[in-house]
Design an enzyme around this catalytic site. Structure first.
Site, PDB file in Angstrom:
ATOM      1  N   VAL A 195      40.063 -58.027  56.277  1.00  0.00           N
ATOM      2  CA  VAL A 195      38.797 -58.537  55.774  1.00  0.00           C
ATOM      3  C   VAL A 195      37.671 -57.737  56.408  1.00  0.00           C
ATOM      4  CG1 VAL A 195      37.336 -60.559  55.467  1.00  0.00           C
ATOM      5  CG2 VAL A 195      39.826 -60.824  55.543  1.00  0.00           C
ATOM      6  N   MET A 211      47.850 -61.379  54.771  1.00  0.00           N
ATOM      7  CA  MET A 211      47.414 -61.082  53.413  1.00  0.00           C
ATOM      8  C   MET A 211      46.457 -59.906  53.342  1.00  0.00           C
ATOM      9  SD  MET A 211      48.904 -62.757  51.139  1.00  0.00           S
ATOM     10  CE  MET A 211      47.792 -62.314  49.828  1.00  0.00           C
ATOM     11  N   GLY A 212      46.259 -59.177  54.407  1.00  0.00           N
ATOM     12  CA  GLY A 212      45.416 -57.991  54.356  1.00  0.00           C
ATOM     13  C   GLY A 212      44.309 -58.028  55.386  1.00  0.00           C
ATOM     14  N   GLY A 269      38.432 -59.177  60.347  1.00  0.00           N
ATOM     15  CA  GLY A 269      39.713 -59.699  60.785  1.00  0.00           C
ATOM     16  C   GLY A 269      40.835 -59.156  59.942  1.00  0.00           C
ATOM     17  N   ASP A 279      48.010 -75.538  52.501  1.00  0.00           N
ATOM     18  CA  ASP A 279      47.977 -75.038  53.881  1.00  0.00           C
ATOM     19  C   ASP A 279      46.638 -75.380  54.530  1.00  0.00           C
ATOM     20  OD1 ASP A 279      49.047 -73.805  56.134  1.00  0.00           O
ATOM     21  OD2 ASP A 279      48.225 -71.852  55.603  1.00  0.00           O
TER      22      ASP A 279
END
Length: 929
Positions: A23, A20-21, A16, A134
Site C-alpha cells: 500500500v 495482499m500486496g 505498509g 474478517d
C-alpha cells in the site's frame, strides 16, 4: 516504486505491506488529492488465486458507498499487476488505539460511538449481500476526527441479496465440513488469503464465529459475532477468546463463555454477550437491530415533551426493559402520528392543510453523518423533509443523503460531490431534486441514475426549487426571477420577473397541495428582507408580500401544513431566529403576526404533516468563535498573540505604516463592528461604532481614513470614516466594498441593484460613476466574492474565478486573461513590491505564493506552498463577503493570521451533526388553559 506513476496516481510514499500486496501513499494528479494505492506485486501477478481475491476486493468495495466503509476511487491494471485506489485516511487502526492503552479500554463514550459506527457500516454491507468475514481491530480504522472506517473486504464473500440475507438471517446451507490444522501463534493467520473452498477456514481465529471455526459458511450473523469480540475488547481491554495458540483460540470460540463484563454499563455488556452467543439464532439477527440497540444503550437524545410520570425503577432488568420500551415508543409515536395523518381525508391524501392536529409536542434529536473538516465542526449545507413527513434529505461535504425518519437504518447516499445544494422532494415523496454545478437534477430514492431536468439559464441558481403537484418545477434564478420547467425535463421558461423595487429572487419552496410557491426577495434598497408568495396557476397574478421588515436577512423559507411559512432570520439584533408566519393557503396572504420559534437553526424544513426539522448552527458557532491575531513567517513559525482574542474575527488589514490593524469582529452577524487595534500591544484604539453592522475595512493610502461596508436602515453602502474620531468623511454610495487599490484611485464595489454586480469607482475620474466589470468576469454569481486585488502599479487585476482559479487581466481594459493558479484558491493578494501573489487554498489551510516577473512582460510562475496555517481560516458561502482574512507585511516575510482559540462557552467541533425533529411544533404555542 516511489515516484512511479500508476495510472493518474503518483506514488509518494509507503504505507505498509501484507499478504495482499503493498500500500502506497499517492497523489491523484487528475483530481489533485492524496489517495492510497494498493498494488499487487508483479511476482504474484501470475497467481490466479491472488488475482481473483484482489479483483473480488475491488468489486466488493466498489459496491459499498457508506461513510463507515473505506471508499474506493479506482481499480485497474498497472504493467500487468492490479491496483486499487482508495481514500487516504488519517488516524490509526483500532488495534493501534487499543495497544496504546496498554490493556486499559478506551472511554465508554468513545467505545459506544465507535461501536455504533461499525454496526452501521456492517448494516450497509449486509444490505448489499456482503459479509466481511474478517472483522477485527486491525481492519477497523479510527480517523483523527473520530470517524470509523471498516477496511479490507479482501475476505468478503458476495452473497445474493435475498430477503433472508437482507433481514440478517442469511443462507444456512453449509460448505462441506473439513479440517484446517492451525499451529503456532494466531498472528500468523491474520487475514488469510485462500479462496473459498470446502472446509477452508478464513479469518482470524480469536475473532471467528463458531460456524466459521467449524468450516461452515459465513453469513451476516458471523460478522455480528466478530463484532461482539471487538466490542468486548473495547469495553474490557481484553480479547474474549485470545489464547496461546490458534488451535486453543478456536477451541475457546467453540466452547468457552467469556467472563462477564462488570465494569461497564449493563446495557452495553448485554449487547456484547448477546453478539457472542454460540448459536446464530441467539445473536442479533441483523446489524440494523444491533445498531439500534447500541444507540438506545448509549443514551440517544430523545425527549417527549408531554406530562408523563414514571415510577422509580429498582432493578437493572427493569431499567433495561424501560430503555427498550422508550426507544420503541419514540418510533411508534412518530410512525403513529404519520400514519394517522396519512389516513385523514384531505388534498392528495394528506391531512387537510391548515388543520390543527391535537397531539402532544414531540422532539427528537437525530444524528446524521456530516464529517468535520480539520478544525471545523460537522455541518449541513441543505435540509429537506419529505411532504409525507417520513423521510429526510440533507447535503453535507460528501454529497446528498436521505434516510427514513420512522425506521431504524443507515442513510443512503444519493449523489456524491461538493457542489450540491438546494435539495427538494417530489409531491409524492418518492424522488429528490437538487442543484449541481448549474443544473437541476432528479433521482428516485428507490435507485437509479440521476437525470438532468434542465440547465440553469444563468450560472447562479439562487438555491431553491419547488416541485409542484401540477408536474412542474418552479425555481429561482437570481436577478432573472422565477422559472418553470416540466419535472420530466425540458427548457426552462421565465414566468415571474422581478417587479419594481425587486432586485432578485431566492430559495423557492412549494406550498402543499399545489397552491403556489414561497420565496425570498432581495430588495434594491433593503437587502434580503422580504418573504413573498405566488400562485403559478394564475400567471398574471403578482407576488404577495407576506413579511417585509428592514434590517432582516430572511433565508430558507419552508411551508408547514399547519398554515405557516417558516424562515430563518439572521439580520438585525433581536430578530435573529426562526419565525413562523401564519397565512392563508387560498389567498396567499398573511393572516396574523409572526411567531418566534424557541429553537435556533441553521437550516429548517417543514412537511405537509406539520413536522419540522431544524439543523444545528455549527457553522455559525464556528464563525463566531474567538480568534487571536498572530504573525506567521514564511516557514510557518508563529509569534505570541497580539492582544486578547476577538469573537467573530473575520477581517484584518494592516495600516500603511503597519502600526495599526483594522479588524471586523462581533459575537453575531448583527454585532459585527469595525475596530482599530495597536499592531504591537493589541490594545483597542478609540474608534466609536455607529450602531450599524460594519465589515470589510480597507485602509486608504494616507493611513488617516478607513473605508468599510455598513448595513443600516435596510441599506448596504460603503463609507469612508476618519480614523481619528470615526466621523463619516464621505459616502461612496450603495454597494459592498471589495478592494481599494494601492494608490487609492480605484474602489471596487459590488452593486446589488445591478445585473453585473461587480464593478468599481475611478475616483480620479468621478466619485459617483460606477463602472461594471465585463460580463465574462462577473456572470458566475451574485453573492459570491470575486475578491479583486490590483497590483501596486494598478495595471493588473487578479481575482478568483467561478471555478476557484486565480486569474489575472490587464486593468482597466480587462483584457489578456491569464491563469495564475488552477484549482481551489481564494483571496489573492499582491505583495507590496509586485513580485508575488499570495492566496489561500479553498479549505483555508495553506498559504500559497506565485512568483511574478515584470520585465519585459508580466509573467506568473508556478504556485508554491509557503506554510500550513495554525488552523483553517473559516470561510463559507455565508461569510465570504465580510472581508479578507489575512494580510502581509510590506517586506513580504510575515503574515498576519487569525488563530482560533478554545472557547469554553462553545462546544468543540464534532464529527457528526444532529437534526432536531419536532412533531406538532405548533403545540408549543397553544394556550395552556
Amino acid at each position: 516504486m516511489i515516484g512511479a506513476k500508476v495510472s493518474q496516481f503518483q506514488l509518494t510514499g509507503t504505507l505498509g505491506a501484507g499478504g495482499m500486496g503493498e500500500v502506497f501513499r499517492a497523489r491523484d494528479t487528475r483530481l489533485n488529492r492524496d489517495v492510497a494505492v494498493k498494488l499487487l506485486p508483479k511476482t504474484f501477478a501470475s497467481d490466479p488465486d491472488r488475482l481473483r481475491r484482489f479483483e473480488q476486493e475491488a468489486k466488493t468495495l466498489a459496491a459499498l458507498n457508506h461513510p463507515n466503509i473505506l471508499t474506493v476511487y479506482d481499480a485497474g491494471l498497472h504493467e500487468g499487476a492490479p491496483y486499487l485506489a482508495t481514500e487516504l485516511l488519517d488516524g490509526q487502526t483500532l488495534r493501534q488505539v487499543l495497544l496504546e492503552g496498554h490493556g486499559k479500554p478506551p472511554p465508554i463514550r468513545k467505545a459506544t460511538d465507535w461501536a455504533l459506527q461499525i454496526a452501521l457500516g456492517l448494516a450497509a454491507a449486509h444490505h448489499k449481500g456482503i459479509v466481511h468475514r474478517d472483522l477485527k481491530p486491525e481492519n477497523i480504522f479510527v480517523t483523527t476526527d473520530g470517524r470509523v472506517k471498516i477496511l479490507d473486504f479482501g475476505l468478503a464473500k458476495l452473497q445474493p441479496p435475498t430477503p433472508d440475507v437482507l433481514s440478517g438471517v442469511g443462507d444456512r446451507t453449509h460448505d462441506r465440513p473439513g479440517e484446517n490444522l492451525l499451529d503456532g501463534p494466531e498472528a500468523e493467520f491474520s487475514t488469510r488469503t485462500q479462496l473459498t473452498a470446502p472446509g477452508i477456514i478464513l479469518g482470524t481465529p480469536s475473532y471467528m464465529s463458531p460456524e466459521q471455526a467449524r468450516g461452515e459458511r459465513a453469513e451476516p450473523r458471523s460478522d455480528i459475532f466478530a463484532f461482539g469480540c471487538v466490542l468486548y475488547e473495547m469495553l474490557s481491554g481484553q480479547r474474549p477468546f485470545k489464547r496461546n495458540s490458534a488451535v486453543e483460540s478456536l477451541n475457546a470460540v467453540l466452547r468457552d463463555v467469556p467472563e462477564e463484563l462488570t465494569e461497564v454499563p449493563s446495557g452495553l455488556a448485554r449487547i456484547a454477550h448477546r453478539c457472542l452467543e454460540k448459536q446464530p439464532d441467539n445473536r442479533f439477527q441483523s446489524a440494523q437491530d444491533l445498531a439500534f440497540a447500541i444507540e438506545s444503550a448509549g443514551g440517544a437524545s430523545t425527549s417527549v415533551q408531554a406530562p408523563v410520570r414514571f415510577k422509580p425503577l429498582k432493578t437493572e432488568a427493569q431499567l433495561w426493559v424501560a430503555w427498550g420500551i422508550a426507544a420503541l415508543a419514540v418510533l411508534f409515536a412518530v410512525g403513529a402520528l404519520i400514519y394517522r395523518r396519512q389516513t385523514t381525508p384531505g388534498a392528495t391524501g394528506l391531512a387537510p392543510v391548515g388543520a390543527q392536529v391535537s397531539a402532544p409536542l414531540l422532539k427528537l434529536e437525530i444524528r446524521v453523518p456530516a464529517p468535520a473538516k480539520p478544525g471545523k465542526p460537522a455541518s449541513l449545507h441543505g435540509l429537506a423533509i419529505s411532504p409525507d413527513g417520513r423521510k429526510l434529505a440533507y447535503i453535507n461535504d460528501e454529497g446528498l443523503w436521505w434516510r427514513w425518519l420512522d425506521r431504524v437504518g443507515p442513510p443512503t447516499l444519493l449523489s456524491s460531490g461538493e457542489k450540491l445544494s438546494g435539495p427538494f422532494w417530489s409531491p409524492d415523496s418518492t424522488d429528490l431534486g437538487w442543484d449541481e454545478n448549474g443544473s437541476l437534477l432528479r433521482a428516485s430514492i428507490a435507485g437509479g441514475r440521476p437525470t438532468v431536468i434542465c440547465r440553469m439559464p444563468a450560472p447562479f441558481s439562487g438555491g431553491g426549487a419547488a416541485w409542484c403537484y401540477t408536474g412542474e418545477i418552479i425555481f429561482t434564478q437570481g436577478g432573472t426571477g422565477l422559472f418553470r420547467v416540466p419535472a420530466q425535463g425540458g427548457n426552462a421558461e421565465l414566468v415571474l420577473p422581478p417587479g419594481e423595487g425587486d432586485l432578485d429572487f431566492h430559495e423557492a419552496t412549494a406550498i402543499p397541495g399545489g397552491r403556489g410557491v414561497v420565496f425570498v426577495i432581495h430588495r434594491m434598497q433593503g437587502g434580503p428582507n422580504t418573504i413573498a408568495a405566488w400562485n403559478p396557476r394564475d400567471p398574471k397574478s403578482s407576488r404577495k408580500i407576506l413579511l417585509h421588515q428592514p434590517g432582516s436577512f430572511f433565508r430558507n423559507p419552508t411551508v408547514s401544513g399547519s398554515g405557516h411559512v417558516l424562515c430563518v432570520d439572521t439580520g438585525a439584533r433581536g430578530s435573529e431566529g426562526v419565525w413562523a408566519i401564519p397565512f392563508s393557503f387560498s389567498t396567499l396572504e398573511r393572516t396574523s403576526e409572526p411567531l418566534r420559534i424557541p429553537d435556533e437553526a441553521g437550516w429548517i424544513s417543514a412537511s405537509a404533516q406539520s413536522t419540522l426539522v431544524l439543523s444545528p448552527i455549527n457553522e455559525d458557532l464556528e464563525a463566531f468563535r474567538p480568534r487571536e491575531l498572530v504573525w506567521v513567517n514564511r516557514s510557518g513559525s508563529q509569534s505570541t498573540p497580539i492582544g486578547p482574542p476577538w469573537k467573530g474575527l473575520h477581517t484584518l488589514r494592516l495600516s500603511p505604516d503597519e502600526g495599526s490593524i483594522a479588524i471586523a469582529a462581533g459575537d453575531r452577524l448583527s454585532a459585527l463592528r469595525v475596530r482599530i487595534v495597536n499592531a504591537t500591544s493589541g490594545s483597542e484604539l478609540s474608534f466609536p461604532n455607529r450602531g450599524a453592522i460594519e465589515c470589510g475595512p480597507f485602509w486608504l493610502p494616507s493611513g488617516r481614513e478607513i473605508a468599510c461596508t455598513t448595513y443600516e436602515s435596510g441599506e448596504l453602502q460603503t463609507l469612508i470614516r476618519a480614523v481619528d474620531g470615526g466621523s463619516v468623511v464621505e459616502r461612496l454610495g450603495l454597494g459592498t466594498l471589495g478592494h481599494i487599490s494601492p494608490k487609492g484611485r480605484y474602489v471596487f464595489l459590488d452593486r446589488h441593484n445591478q445585473t453585473n454586480l461587480h464593478g468599481y469607482l475611478d475616483l480620479q475620474r468621478s466619485r459617483t460613476e460606477w463602472i461594471p466589470l465585463p460580463g465574462d468576469l462577473t456572470t458566475w454569481g451574485a453573492g459570491l466574492r470575486q475578491e479583486p486585488s490590483l497590483s501596486p502599479d494598478e495595471s493588473t487585476l487578479v481575482y478568483r474565478s467561478a471555478r476557484g482559479d486565480i486569474e489575472a487581466v490587464n486593468f482597466p481594459a480587462c483584457t489578456n486573461r491569464v491563469l495564475v493558479a488552477s484549482g481551489d484558491g481564494q483571496f489573492p493578494q499582491w505583495s507590496r513590491d509586485g513580485l508575488e501573489i499570495f492566496y489561500l487554498t479553498a479549505n483555508g489551510t495553506t498559504m500559497m505564493s506565485v512568483p511574478v516577473t515584470s520585465t519585459p512582460n508580466r509573467r506568473f510562475g508556478q504556485p508554491v506552498k509557503l506554510f500550513d496555517l495554525p488552523n483553517p481560516i473559516f470561510v463559507s458561502y455565508r461569510w465570504s463577503g465580510v472581508g479578507r482574512p489575512f494580510d502581509v507585511s510590506a517586506d513580504g516575510q510575515r503574515f498576519l493570521i487569525p488563530r482560533a482559540v478554545r472557547d469554553p462557552e462553545r462546544l468543540s467541533p464534532v464529527s457528526e451533526a444532529s437534526v432536531l425533529l419536532i412533531q406538532n411544533w405548533l403545540a408549543e404555542f397553544r394556550d395552556p388553559k
